[in-house]
Design a protein around this motif. Sequence first.
Motif, PDB file in Angstrom:
ATOM      1  N   ALA A 154     -25.041  64.112 -54.705  1.00  0.00           N
ATOM      2  CA  ALA A 154     -24.002  64.253 -53.677  1.00  0.00           C
ATOM      3  C   ALA A 154     -22.860  65.141 -54.186  1.00  0.00           C
ATOM      4  CB  ALA A 154     -23.525  62.880 -53.231  1.00  0.00           C
ATOM      5  N   SER A 155     -21.626  64.729 -53.909  1.00  0.00           N
ATOM      6  CA  SER A 155     -20.478  65.591 -54.211  1.00  0.00           C
ATOM      7  C   SER A 155     -20.115  65.655 -55.682  1.00  0.00           C
ATOM      8  CB  SER A 155     -19.255  65.127 -53.406  1.00  0.00           C
ATOM      9  OG  SER A 155     -19.419  65.466 -52.046  1.00  0.00           O
ATOM     10  N   MET A 156     -20.787  64.858 -56.523  1.00  0.00           N
ATOM     11  CA  MET A 156     -20.580  65.065 -57.964  1.00  0.00           C
ATOM     12  C   MET A 156     -20.995  66.479 -58.346  1.00  0.00           C
ATOM     13  SD  MET A 156     -21.550  61.448 -59.839  1.00  0.00           S
ATOM     14  CE  MET A 156     -23.304  61.468 -59.434  1.00  0.00           C
ATOM     15  N   GLN A 157     -21.853  67.062 -57.520  1.00  0.00           N
ATOM     16  CA  GLN A 157     -22.303  68.435 -57.731  1.00  0.00           C
ATOM     17  C   GLN A 157     -21.149  69.429 -57.659  1.00  0.00           C
ATOM     18  OE1 GLN A 157     -26.034  69.604 -55.793  1.00  0.00           O
ATOM     19  NE2 GLN A 157     -24.909  71.307 -54.887  1.00  0.00           N
ATOM     20  N   LYS A 158     -20.077  69.058 -57.009  1.00  0.00           N
ATOM     21  CA  LYS A 158     -18.947  69.978 -56.842  1.00  0.00           C
ATOM     22  C   LYS A 158     -18.255  70.293 -58.169  1.00  0.00           C
ATOM     23  CE  LYS A 158     -17.848  69.130 -51.963  1.00  0.00           C
ATOM     24  NZ  LYS A 158     -18.721  68.029 -51.534  1.00  0.00           N
ATOM     25  N   LEU A 159     -18.515  69.497 -59.204  1.00  0.00           N
ATOM     26  CA  LEU A 159     -18.018  69.875 -60.525  1.00  0.00           C
ATOM     27  C   LEU A 159     -18.646  71.191 -60.955  1.00  0.00           C
ATOM     28  CD1 LEU A 159     -17.308  66.752 -60.513  1.00  0.00           C
ATOM     29  CD2 LEU A 159     -17.603  66.863 -62.995  1.00  0.00           C
TER      30      LEU A 159
END
Length: 411
Positions: free
Chosen positions: A58-63
């Motif tokens: 999910a949005s942990m990918q935004k790192l």
Amino acid sequence: MKLLLTLVLSALFVIPNNTQLQDDFEKLNLSSENYLLYSINADEILIEKNANKEVKIASMQKLLTTITAIELLEDTDLNTYITAEPIVFQGISNASLADLRVHEQYRIIDVLYGILLPSGADATRLISLYLTGTPEGLVDAMNQKAQEIGMLDTHIVNTSGLDAQGQHATLHDLLRLVQYVQNNELFMEIFSTQSYTFVENGIRYEYENAILTEASDKNFNYIHSAKSGYTTLAGFNLISIAGKDDLEYIFISSKAEVNYIEHTSLTDAIKVYDYLFNTYSLTTYPSEIFDVSVNIKSRFADYTLTFDENMEAIIHEDFDLNKLTVDYVLDESALVAPIDKDTKIGVRNIYYNEILLETTDVYTQEDIPKDLLFKTLDVLKWVFLIFVGMVGVLVIYRKSQTRKHRKHYRY
């Protein structure tokens, strides 16, 4: 005489026995199906569950989105304005947004904050449009960056982390990512910000890191960096860094139970950090506990192997110093003077309660010459050998002359 040795040793993480940490974690009753706990001080993964499993992050990918963009923007003025074209907003109506508006202009720095704090898919697509000409063109650079970092089990399909076929990572890969971004000052400044406000065209934008705010509301003020994520397939996810009393940990979890009243991943993280901070402490022990005397050939006096730094250990509340032992395995063939500086002479094993904690190489940190007497004996040995050789030559010569003399008188 003491011989200083190079000490290459992170803080030791000491547990009473092999199952203690596992048993304690089971008692925490964590909701997350997958997790990984890493000690920054010890540079060690302490415990993990399904950390090599390919999962939706999910949005942990935004790192990864953010660090890739920051590095591509290295020579760019972050106060530069970029325009949110209509294409930026296509296909993300169900995603978390930074509330950017069509045709409005935003500073790059504000867009970067919009990626991590409100987890804006519109912000990820806008920075991609600026850098690559398309809203998802940054994906190629993200995959390349993942490979460079060592995220070998990661594949990226979009910039936001929305569920997509073929998009996945592992918690081990995410740990490599967090370790990597910690070296980037701008990234960590954004990653550690709880709230951020800016105004454009009379519109006030207020961004908030919901995890840091919720942790603060729970009076748990030790988490200083965090990024959460949620999708239907990923469940509740969280990457966080927490520190207290010089101890720092990274906890990464995924697939926690979805609960819209509280963030279950944050609840898990608080349980883990609370347990660690109340059960373990950082202690320094004098380097003398590692001292050991060794005999070095061509030296009369023994050398004491010691270290120029004290040892840091993360110890359990039941720690017993008497159970800490050190064992040296030295290469006898290397313990012959003279020995040059930075010569490996063996290894050192550190045990607690007969559990091996650490093995490190042992190197000399200074030149070790022969004693003067041994040097003198070496000289005398060569003098003696030369003398013997000269005598031998003389004897051979005299015998040769005698034979010639006898031959002469035979006639």
